[in-house]
Every structure is written in structure tokens, then in C-alpha cells.
Enzyme design. Structure first.
Site, PDB file in Angstrom:
ATOM      1  N   ARG A 166     -11.713 -29.250  39.120  1.00  0.00           N
ATOM      2  CA  ARG A 166     -10.677 -28.886  38.127  1.00  0.00           C
ATOM      3  C   ARG A 166     -11.156 -27.770  37.201  1.00  0.00           C
ATOM      4  O   ARG A 166     -10.910 -27.795  35.996  1.00  0.00           O
ATOM      5  CB  ARG A 166     -10.266 -30.110  37.281  1.00  0.00           C
ATOM      6  N   SER A 240      -2.330 -35.914  35.218  1.00  0.00           N
ATOM      7  CA  SER A 240      -3.562 -36.423  34.593  1.00  0.00           C
ATOM      8  C   SER A 240      -3.844 -35.644  33.318  1.00  0.00           C
ATOM      9  O   SER A 240      -3.922 -34.414  33.351  1.00  0.00           O
ATOM     10  CB  SER A 240      -4.744 -36.236  35.539  1.00  0.00           C
ATOM     11  N   GLU A 336      -7.843 -32.265  30.587  1.00  0.00           N
ATOM     12  CA  GLU A 336      -7.549 -31.367  31.712  1.00  0.00           C
ATOM     13  C   GLU A 336      -6.424 -30.410  31.321  1.00  0.00           C
ATOM     14  O   GLU A 336      -6.371 -29.263  31.749  1.00  0.00           O
ATOM     15  CB  GLU A 336      -7.135 -32.222  32.933  1.00  0.00           C
TER      16      GLU A 336
HETATM   17  C1  LIG Z   1       3.544 -35.086  37.532  1.00  0.00           C
HETATM   18  C2  LIG Z   1       2.359 -34.167  37.627  1.00  0.00           C
HETATM   19  C3  LIG Z   1       1.399 -34.370  38.590  1.00  0.00           C
HETATM   20  C4  LIG Z   1       0.287 -33.517  38.707  1.00  0.00           C
HETATM   21  N1  LIG Z   1      -0.634 -33.752  39.693  1.00  0.00           N
HETATM   22  C5  LIG Z   1      -1.692 -32.926  39.836  1.00  0.00           C
HETATM   23  C6  LIG Z   1      -2.644 -33.135  40.898  1.00  0.00           C
HETATM   24  O1  LIG Z   1      -2.513 -34.052  41.700  1.00  0.00           O
HETATM   25  N2  LIG Z   1      -3.698 -32.271  40.993  1.00  0.00           N
HETATM   26  C7  LIG Z   1      -3.865 -31.225  40.128  1.00  0.00           C
HETATM   27  O2  LIG Z   1      -4.840 -30.484  40.290  1.00  0.00           O
HETATM   28  N3  LIG Z   1      -2.972 -31.007  39.123  1.00  0.00           N
HETATM   29  C8  LIG Z   1      -1.905 -31.822  38.961  1.00  0.00           C
HETATM   30  N4  LIG Z   1      -1.003 -31.611  37.943  1.00  0.00           N
HETATM   31  C9  LIG Z   1      -1.234 -30.497  36.990  1.00  0.00           C
HETATM   32  C10 LIG Z   1      -0.477 -29.201  37.366  1.00  0.00           C
HETATM   33  O3  LIG Z   1       0.472 -29.425  38.336  1.00  0.00           O
HETATM   34  C11 LIG Z   1      -1.441 -28.118  37.889  1.00  0.00           C
HETATM   35  O4  LIG Z   1      -2.433 -27.861  36.925  1.00  0.00           O
HETATM   36  C12 LIG Z   1      -0.713 -26.808  38.199  1.00  0.00           C
HETATM   37  O5  LIG Z   1      -1.580 -25.925  38.870  1.00  0.00           O
HETATM   38  C13 LIG Z   1      -0.157 -26.134  36.952  1.00  0.00           C
HETATM   39  O6  LIG Z   1       0.674 -25.076  37.385  1.00  0.00           O
HETATM   40  P1  LIG Z   1       1.678 -24.372  36.399  1.00  0.00           P
HETATM   41  O7  LIG Z   1       2.274 -23.230  37.119  1.00  0.00           O
HETATM   42  O8  LIG Z   1       2.625 -25.355  35.840  1.00  0.00           O
HETATM   43  O9  LIG Z   1       0.664 -23.856  35.278  1.00  0.00           O
HETATM   44  P2  LIG Z   1       0.908 -23.793  33.695  1.00  0.00           P
HETATM   45  O10 LIG Z   1       0.945 -25.183  33.148  1.00  0.00           O
HETATM   46  O11 LIG Z   1       2.020 -22.898  33.362  1.00  0.00           O
HETATM   47  O12 LIG Z   1      -0.460 -23.101  33.252  1.00  0.00           O
HETATM   48  C14 LIG Z   1      -1.680 -23.773  33.355  1.00  0.00           C
HETATM   49  C15 LIG Z   1      -2.814 -22.810  32.943  1.00  0.00           C
HETATM   50  O13 LIG Z   1      -2.896 -21.736  33.871  1.00  0.00           O
HETATM   51  C16 LIG Z   1      -2.654 -20.481  33.242  1.00  0.00           C
HETATM   52  N5  LIG Z   1      -1.862 -19.704  34.199  1.00  0.00           N
HETATM   53  C17 LIG Z   1      -0.656 -20.020  34.727  1.00  0.00           C
HETATM   54  N6  LIG Z   1      -0.281 -19.090  35.625  1.00  0.00           N
HETATM   55  C18 LIG Z   1      -1.268 -18.183  35.664  1.00  0.00           C
HETATM   56  C19 LIG Z   1      -1.457 -16.968  36.397  1.00  0.00           C
HETATM   57  N7  LIG Z   1      -0.559 -16.504  37.262  1.00  0.00           N
HETATM   58  N8  LIG Z   1      -2.602 -16.252  36.182  1.00  0.00           N
HETATM   59  C20 LIG Z   1      -3.537 -16.690  35.294  1.00  0.00           C
HETATM   60  N9  LIG Z   1      -3.401 -17.824  34.572  1.00  0.00           N
HETATM   61  C21 LIG Z   1      -2.273 -18.560  34.763  1.00  0.00           C
HETATM   62  C22 LIG Z   1      -1.932 -20.801  31.955  1.00  0.00           C
HETATM   63  O14 LIG Z   1      -2.145 -19.812  30.965  1.00  0.00           O
HETATM   64  C23 LIG Z   1      -2.583 -22.144  31.584  1.00  0.00           C
HETATM   65  O15 LIG Z   1      -3.823 -21.943  30.970  1.00  0.00           O
HETATM   66  C24 LIG Z   1       0.131 -32.446  37.811  1.00  0.00           C
HETATM   67  C25 LIG Z   1       1.130 -32.221  36.819  1.00  0.00           C
HETATM   68  C26 LIG Z   1       2.224 -33.064  36.737  1.00  0.00           C
HETATM   69  C27 LIG Z   1       3.271 -32.796  35.700  1.00  0.00           C
END
Ligand SMILES: Cc1cc2nc3c(=O)[nH]c(=O)nc-3n(C[C@H](O)[C@H](O)[C@H](O)COP(=O)(O)OP(=O)(O)OC[C@H]3O[C@@H](n4cnc5c(N)ncnc54)[C@H](O)[C@@H]3O)c2cc1C
Length: 344
Positions: A166, A240, A336
Site C-alpha cells: 500500500r 480499509s 491508509e
Molecule cells: C468500498 C471500498 C473498498 C476498497 N477496497 C480496496 C482494496 O481492496 N484494495 C485497495 O488497495 N484499495 C481499496 N480501496 C481504496 C481505493 O479504492 C484505492 O485506494 C483506489 O486506488 C483509490 O482510487 P481513486 O481514484 O478513488 O483515488 P483518490 O481517492 O481520488 O486519490 C487517492 C490518492 O491518489 C492521488 N491521485 C489520484 N489520482 C491520481 C493521479 N492520476 N496521479 C497522481 N496521484 C493521484 C490523490 O491525490 C490521493 O492522494 C477501497 C475503497 C473503497 C471505498
């Protein structure tokens, strides 16, 4: 120079899966790489603090964002086959689960166990997403990114990204430096099935599947996730909330003497991974609710917004859990979720 479409005082509730009310002073959708080059080269916007947003599924806004929020919407998926390998590239704005669906439908193996992880492809490298025995780094080839220091597009190979559990350079060493515009994954036409998780085996058995393909794996994982995790469209959450702590073997042995039932997994030479959910549950937090904030009834690791909670309330709730776990086990939990805003 092309006109940039920048909104003011954008309400962010629809853009974060916790569903907390916050505002971005300025808000822009990024659909092409050259828009980043323009905005970072524009003296009017250069000094403005910036925040990159994907699907907002791993973010907690404890405050309004008083700068320019860049919502990544770059579309497109393409693939190139080479023997039994296939290089699949996806724009940063592609939904991760759409990418999984595309790969599964085309018979490209490697990410099926990560079905239904919310969020965008561009954010996937940031915390090296993972689930059910597979992590992004297992298949990651490279990404294109805008380097905000050098103000140019760069290509980063897997070795450049410092992936760990992570974690990556995007989250720590080079936080806020790179904006990922496209990721490329090296997948396989010859699947290796990772079905050794208890829950996966039980579900495959229940479906009478003895030799699962990648489609079976994606379906089974999706089924398990839907049953286990709260759906953010119904109840606000970010999956998480904390990372599973990784501790030295000696420390683990000491803990294991005091807590013989402690849930743990091997984590490499001399290291043990503890289940943060178990530690939190042991401290009595599973299903607990304080006002509008709580932990999910089936999984104490997931903090939920029962409706109307502020980012600060969720943060304070998480701090109380961290203190309790620290006092009970001597373990410092690490969030996280990305916390956005000042906390004074
Ligand atoms: C119900 C649920 C279940 C989940 N299960 C998992 C799981 O099983 N495993 C897991 O690893 N995660 C899990 N997550 C967490 C989440 O899905 C991941 O972290 C995902 O990658 C976040 O993507 P996002 O586009 O929503 O990022 P955001 O929440 O929009 O951003 C997260 C971070 O990344 C940065 N960021 C976003 N896009 C970019 C980009 N293009 N370039 C540079 N930086 C960027 C943002 O500034 C921020 O710091 C879960 C979340 C939820 C709500």
C-alpha cells in the site's frame, strides 16, 4: 492558448466516497495531458496549491481545499499483444473496475483478483492497490506522468515507483510531484490463478467450479466483496481506513504470548503482518457508532459515515481507535486513507 474550464467553489460531496461536505476553491476536469502542461505553465495558476483527484475513494476531506483541484478524467484503454504477453494501457480517468472488466473479457490475465476495487486507473499506483493475494506491482509495467517539478511529461518504469505494501513514491518520497496520466500493465494470455484464499475457495466450491478461469475469479471476488464491504453509494466509506501493521518477528512473539489468538500472516524475512481489523475489533470497536461515524458491522477496519458526518468527526473517531490500539497492543496504526486539509 485554449480556454480552460475552471469552476469555482465546487461542492465535493459527490466526489468523495465518504460523502463528506467540503468545497474546492477551483475545480478543473483534466481530459488530456496537454491541459496539465498548460495549467502548470500558466503564471495565473502556477502558484496556486493543487490537489489531484481520481474517484475520491481513498480520501478524507477534513477541510475545504483552498486551491485548484484537478479531477482526472483522461479516458481510453488500448492493448498490444506480444506472444503470450499483452501490454494494456489505460487513461488515468478510466475506472479501475472497467479496466478489470475489459481485461477479463479479452482473456488478459493478472488483475482479475482486484475486481471491484473502486477508483481510477491513475490512482492505482499511488497506494499500489491490492486484494486477494495480488497487488498492482505484480503486473505494473510503467506509467506516463506529468512531472510538476520539471514541468514535462515523463515515463516511469516499475523500478522507479518504489512500490511496497500500500505504498509507492507517489504517496511518500515524491508526494505531489507526479500526476499519473496513463498506466501500462503487462498481463498474460496464460493465466495463473490465485485462489488460495479461504473465502475464494469456499465460494468456488459453492458454485461447483474446480478449475476456475479469470472470469470465474473476477465474479467470485466481486461477490465476496459485495457481501463483505459497504457500498459507498449507500453508506459513505473509503474501504480499509488503516494499513495492516508489519512488525518485527521478535515483537510479534512477545505480543503472541500475551494475545495467543492474534491474527497474523508472514510478511517476509523476520517480519509479521497483523490484521488491523482484528486489533480494532479486539478493542471493542466493531460496529461501534459515535454520532454519525462508526465502524462497519462486518469489518472493523472500515470506517463509515452513517450520514452527515464531517471529515473532522471521522478523523477524530479514527484517532480514538489509534489511541486505543496503541494502549492495548503498543502498535501504532497508520492511516491508509489520504487526509486532506489542516487539523489544528
Ligand atoms: C468500498 C471500498 C473498498 C476498497 N477496497 C480496496 C482494496 O481492496 N484494495 C485497495 O488497495 N484499495 C481499496 N480501496 C481504496 C481505493 O479504492 C484505492 O485506494 C483506489 O486506488 C483509490 O482510487 P481513486 O481514484 O478513488 O483515488 P483518490 O481517492 O481520488 O486519490 C487517492 C490518492 O491518489 C492521488 N491521485 C489520484 N489520482 C491520481 C493521479 N492520476 N496521479 C497522481 N496521484 C493521484 C490523490 O491525490 C490521493 O492522494 C477501497 C475503497 C473503497 C471505498
Amino acid at each position: 492558448m485554449m480556454q480552460m474550464d475552471i469552476a469555482q467553489n465546487e461542492f465535493l460531496k459527490p466526489y468523495n466516497s465518504f460523502g463528506v461536505a467540503a468545497e474546492a476553491r477551483y475545480f478543473m476536469r483534466v481530459r488530456r495531458e496537454d491541459e496539465l502542461i498548460q495549467i502548470f505553465g500558466n503564471p495565473d495558476w502556477e502558484q496556486q496549491s493543487k490537489l489531484v483527484l481520481g474517484g475520491g475513494t481513498n480520501m478524507l476531506f477534513v477541510d475545504n481545499f483552498n486551491g485548484l483541484l484537478l479531477k482526472m478524467d483522461i479516458p481510453g484503454i488500448r492493448s498490444t499483444k506480444n506472444g503470450l504477453k499483452v501490454l494494456v494501457s489505460a487513461g488515468a480517468g478510466v475506472l479501475w473496475n472497467d479496466l478489470v472488466g475489459y481485461c477479463v473479457n479479452h482473456g488478459f490475465a493478472g488483475i482479475e483478483n482486484m475486481a471491484l476495487i473502486p477508483g481510477t486507473a491513475g490512482a492505482a499506483p499511488v497506494q499500489n492497490i491490492g486484494a486477494y493475494g495480488v497487488e498492482l506491482m505484480d503486473v505494473f509495467d510503467s506509467c506516463r506522468a506529468f512531472d510538476t517539478h520539471r514541468k514535462e511529461m515523463v515515463s516511469l518504469k516499475k523500478a522507479d515507483c518504489g512500490f511496497a505494501y500500500r505504498d509507492s513514491i507517489f504517496k511518500h518520497q515524491e508526494k505531489n510531484r507526479y500526476i499519473v496520466t496513463e498506466i501500462s500493465l503487462m498481463l498474460s494470455l496464460h493465466p495463473i490463478i490465485h485462489s488460495d484464499y479461504g473465502a475464494i475457495q469456499a465460494e468456488l466450491e459453492a458454485r461447483g467450479i474446480s478449475h476456475p478461469g479469470i472470469k470465474d475469479m473476477a465474479e467470485v471476488v466481486s461477490h465476496i466483496r459485495l457481501a463483505k464491504l459497504p457500498d459507498p453509494s449507500t453508506i459513505g466509506n473509503a474501504g480499509s481506513f488503516f494499513k495492516n501493521p508489519i512488525i518485527p518477528q521478535v515483537l510479534f512473539e512477545e505480543l503472541n504470548r500475551r494475545f495467543p489468538e492474534i491474527v497474523h500472516y508472514p510478511a517476509g524475512e523476520g517480519l509479521v503482518k497483523l490484521a488491523a481489523g482484528w486489533l480494532i475489533e479486539y478493542c471493542g470497536w466493531k460496529g461501534k457508532r459515535l454520532g454519525a461515524v462508526g465502524t462497519w458491522k462486518n469489518q472493523a477496519l472500515v470506517l463509515v459515515n452513517h450520514g452527515g458526518a464531517s471529515g473532522r468527526e471521522i478523523y477524530q473517531f479514527s484517532a480514538a481507535i489509534m489511541e486505543d490500539v496503541k494502549n492495548t497492543f503498543g502498535i501504532q496504526l497508520e492511516r491508509e486513507v489520504n487526509v486532506i486539509g489542516a487539523l489544528d
